[in-house]
Design a protein around this motif. Sequence first.
Motif, short mmCIF file in Angstrom:
data_model
loop_
_atom_site.label_atom_id
_atom_site.label_comp_id
_atom_site.label_asym_id
_atom_site.label_seq_id
_atom_site.Cartn_x
_atom_site.Cartn_y
_atom_site.Cartn_z
N GLN A 110 0.82 -1.23 0.01
CA GLN A 110 -0.08 0.00 0.15
C GLN A 110 0.72 1.21 0.05
OE1 GLN A 110 -2.71 -0.01 3.34
NE2 GLN A 110 -3.66 -2.00 2.49
N ILE A 111 2.10 1.21 -0.02
CA ILE A 111 2.96 2.36 -0.05
C ILE A 111 2.97 2.96 -1.42
CG2 ILE A 111 5.31 3.19 0.24
CD1 ILE A 111 5.91 0.94 2.34
N VAL A 112 2.78 4.19 -1.53
CA VAL A 112 2.58 4.87 -2.81
C VAL A 112 4.23 5.46 -3.17
CG1 VAL A 112 1.74 6.65 -4.18
CG2 VAL A 112 0.34 5.63 -2.27
N THR A 113 4.47 4.99 -4.17
CA THR A 113 5.90 5.58 -4.75
C THR A 113 5.63 6.26 -6.08
OG1 THR A 113 6.11 3.37 -6.02
CG2 THR A 113 7.12 3.43 -3.78
N ASP A 114 6.35 7.23 -6.09
CA ASP A 114 6.20 8.20 -7.31
C ASP A 114 7.51 8.58 -7.97
OD1 ASP A 114 3.60 8.40 -7.27
OD2 ASP A 114 3.54 10.27 -5.80
N GLU A 115 7.65 8.82 -9.11
CA GLU A 115 9.10 8.96 -9.58
C GLU A 115 9.49 10.14 -9.09
OE1 GLU A 115 12.40 8.28 -11.92
OE2 GLU A 115 10.61 7.24 -11.90
N GLU A 116 11.04 10.08 -8.48
CA GLU A 116 11.32 11.32 -7.83
C GLU A 116 11.91 12.36 -8.68
OE1 GLU A 116 12.05 11.96 -4.55
OE2 GLU A 116 11.56 10.05 -3.65
N PRO A 117 11.49 13.69 -8.42
CA PRO A 117 11.68 14.66 -9.53
C PRO A 117 13.24 14.80 -8.91
CG PRO A 117 10.38 15.45 -7.52
CD PRO A 117 10.42 13.90 -7.47
N ARG A 118 14.14 15.24 -10.16
CA ARG A 118 15.43 15.47 -9.94
C ARG A 118 15.80 16.79 -10.19
NH1 ARG A 118 18.69 10.74 -8.89
NH2 ARG A 118 17.34 8.82 -8.84
N LEU A 119 16.75 17.51 -9.81
CA LEU A 119 17.28 18.89 -10.19
C LEU A 119 18.40 18.38 -11.25
CD1 LEU A 119 17.91 20.69 -6.74
CD2 LEU A 119 15.66 20.82 -8.36
N ASP A 120 18.39 19.27 -12.21
CA ASP A 120 19.23 18.95 -13.37
C ASP A 120 20.50 19.94 -13.06
OD1 ASP A 120 20.59 18.62 -15.59
OD2 ASP A 120 19.33 20.08 -17.02
N MET A 121 21.64 19.34 -13.07
CA MET A 121 22.77 19.95 -12.72
C MET A 121 23.50 20.51 -13.62
SD MET A 121 22.72 19.20 -9.46
CE MET A 121 24.21 19.68 -8.61
N HIS A 122 23.05 20.57 -15.00
CA HIS A 122 23.44 21.10 -16.11
C HIS A 122 25.00 20.30 -16.21
CE1 HIS A 122 20.39 23.98 -16.43
NE2 HIS A 122 20.48 24.24 -15.26
N ASP A 123 25.17 19.27 -15.92
CA ASP A 123 26.59 18.50 -16.22
C ASP A 123 26.07 17.03 -16.33
OD1 ASP A 123 28.97 17.04 -15.77
OD2 ASP A 123 29.51 18.74 -14.75
N GLU A 124 26.24 16.70 -17.84
CA GLU A 124 25.83 15.32 -18.02
C GLU A 124 26.61 14.29 -17.29
OE1 GLU A 124 26.13 14.62 -22.15
OE2 GLU A 124 24.74 16.19 -22.71
N GLU A 125 27.84 14.37 -16.79
CA GLU A 125 28.61 13.52 -16.31
C GLU A 125 28.24 13.32 -14.76
OE1 GLU A 125 31.31 11.69 -17.85
OE2 GLU A 125 30.33 12.47 -19.47
N LEU A 126 27.95 14.64 -14.13
CA LEU A 126 27.34 14.36 -12.79
C LEU A 126 26.08 13.90 -12.68
CD1 LEU A 126 28.11 15.20 -9.90
CD2 LEU A 126 27.33 17.63 -10.22
N ASN A 127 25.16 14.24 -13.66
CA ASN A 127 24.01 13.77 -13.50
C ASN A 127 24.10 12.25 -13.66
OD1 ASN A 127 22.51 16.38 -13.18
ND2 ASN A 127 22.36 16.64 -15.41
N ARG A 128 24.88 11.79 -14.57
CA ARG A 128 24.75 10.19 -14.75
C ARG A 128 25.36 9.56 -13.68
NH1 ARG A 128 28.51 10.26 -18.28
NH2 ARG A 128 27.06 10.22 -20.21
N VAL A 129 26.44 10.15 -12.85
CA VAL A 129 27.00 9.63 -11.65
C VAL A 129 25.89 9.67 -10.47
CG1 VAL A 129 28.64 9.71 -9.85
CG2 VAL A 129 29.20 10.10 -12.18
N LEU A 130 25.02 10.84 -10.39
CA LEU A 130 24.04 10.98 -9.28
C LEU A 130 22.87 9.97 -9.50
CD1 LEU A 130 24.05 14.60 -8.70
CD2 LEU A 130 24.80 12.91 -7.20
N GLY A 131 22.68 9.43 -10.95
CA GLY A 131 21.50 8.93 -11.22
C GLY A 131 20.43 9.23 -12.03
N GLY A 132 20.92 10.34 -12.60
CA GLY A 132 19.86 11.25 -13.20
C GLY A 132 19.74 12.49 -12.92
N GLY A 133 20.16 13.12 -11.74
CA GLY A 133 20.11 14.40 -11.41
C GLY A 133 20.22 14.20 -9.71
N LEU A 134 20.14 15.38 -9.04
CA LEU A 134 20.17 15.57 -7.81
C LEU A 134 18.70 15.41 -7.13
CD1 LEU A 134 21.71 16.00 -5.30
CD2 LEU A 134 21.69 18.47 -5.52
N VAL A 135 18.54 14.59 -6.30
CA VAL A 135 16.98 14.25 -5.80
C VAL A 135 16.80 15.43 -4.65
CG1 VAL A 135 15.64 12.80 -4.27
CG2 VAL A 135 17.20 11.80 -6.04
#
Length: 474
Positions: free
Chosen positions: A69-94
Amino acid sequence: MAKDKTVYVCGNCGQESPKWVGRCPACGEWNTFKEFTVRKEGASAAASGGFHRALPGEPLRRRPIPVGQIVTDEEPRLDMHDEELNRVLGGGLVPGSLVLLGGEPGIGKSTLVLQTVLKMTDKRVLYVSGEESARQLKLRADRLVPRAGGKADGREGFLSRSSCMVVCETSLDQIFLHVRNEQPQLVVIDSIQTIMTEAVDSSPGSISQVRECAALLLKFAKESNIPVILIGHINKEGTLAGPKVLEHIVDAVLQFEGDQHYMYRILRSIKNRFGSTAELGIYEMRQDGLRQVSNPSELLLTENHEGLSGVAISSAIEGVRPFLIETQALVSTAAYGTPQRSATGFDLRRLNMLLAVLEKRVGFKLAQKDVFLNIAGGLKVTDPAIDLSVIAAVLSSNVDTGIESGVCMAGEVGLSGEIRPVNRIEQRVAEAAKLGFRQMIVPRHNLQGFDTSKLKIELVPVRKVEEALRALFG
């Protein structure tokens, strides 16, 4: 009124002791126990949370719920404007996450973070510096403006449009006041070892201060949903300074590493609660900051080694990215009594295992020879698929015969001399074909169900080490 309690904590593993001891009983390290004071709450306050005081009809703050019954939504992430850093963080900063960035002194931690926040013109950022003055940060920002997206002639205009606020402060209580006044969307602490809180009676950087400040910052991040980036020091052993609990508190631990004598920097994810820990970001250090390396294969293979012995090209994968790396080996007669074995960027124990396989299964006598191995570019590679290139480079140097240009390889070597299959062979072959290689040696088992009709590169399947060496040297 309860008295304060003195506790001794190991700086290596976090083991607590009521008195000082020379050698930690948990990790075995010497002289790692540090003294700090714990302020106790009143007895009534401490006992109020105990289960033995709870009444049968007393309401609970939270009730257990079924996992379905736990509701899970896709975590919105902050775009760091750095593709390498976004990739290492998993898609952006949570939002609400606590990220720890560690690395050696002068490797570029502050440069990476400041360069990134200067690009985030759509977010209000509070940069807290406990090590550098505001003037030093301004000088660095002027140097990083071209890399951050501004033009050299419009430096002041770009910085005036930036929403990055800088404050030089070491008191955590004052930092929270600045956060309340500025209402930022991202907080950067540079560094956690310089921050202190009045609740703990010890100097900044001590075990108790680092642990308490990290816990308070985690509580702030979760309650306010504002992400916090911590910059941390490392000790002489190469691990993050402070108690081990610091790595357990944060949501993600990023390691920024590289040799200062090389231009490349690698950003690794050691821990990530919101993404994979197998990701890898590669940067090139320049005068105007860190440049993202989107295709590291072209940079790592810029030299022409045609006719030179001891060089082999391997197709490796770090994270989700395939790239070709250059393996260099030097084999010479031992000048001293004991042969030397040295490896840079590769596991030395695995090198010794591969040399034993060569001597036992193939018949090459290397027991009285020095063997030196180097992964070009200052990279540290853990992919077992480069085993075949290591053996090829060692034998190429041993017989002083170069490997033909345009040939690369990928394969894991087993103890019985067999070439074991590797994962994601399609991506490895595609990367080699994109860079113009005409032939690639691959494990025979990897070609089962692999359509090779449309490939522009010749695949040579091998089953044993002898077959691979015969294909390379005839």
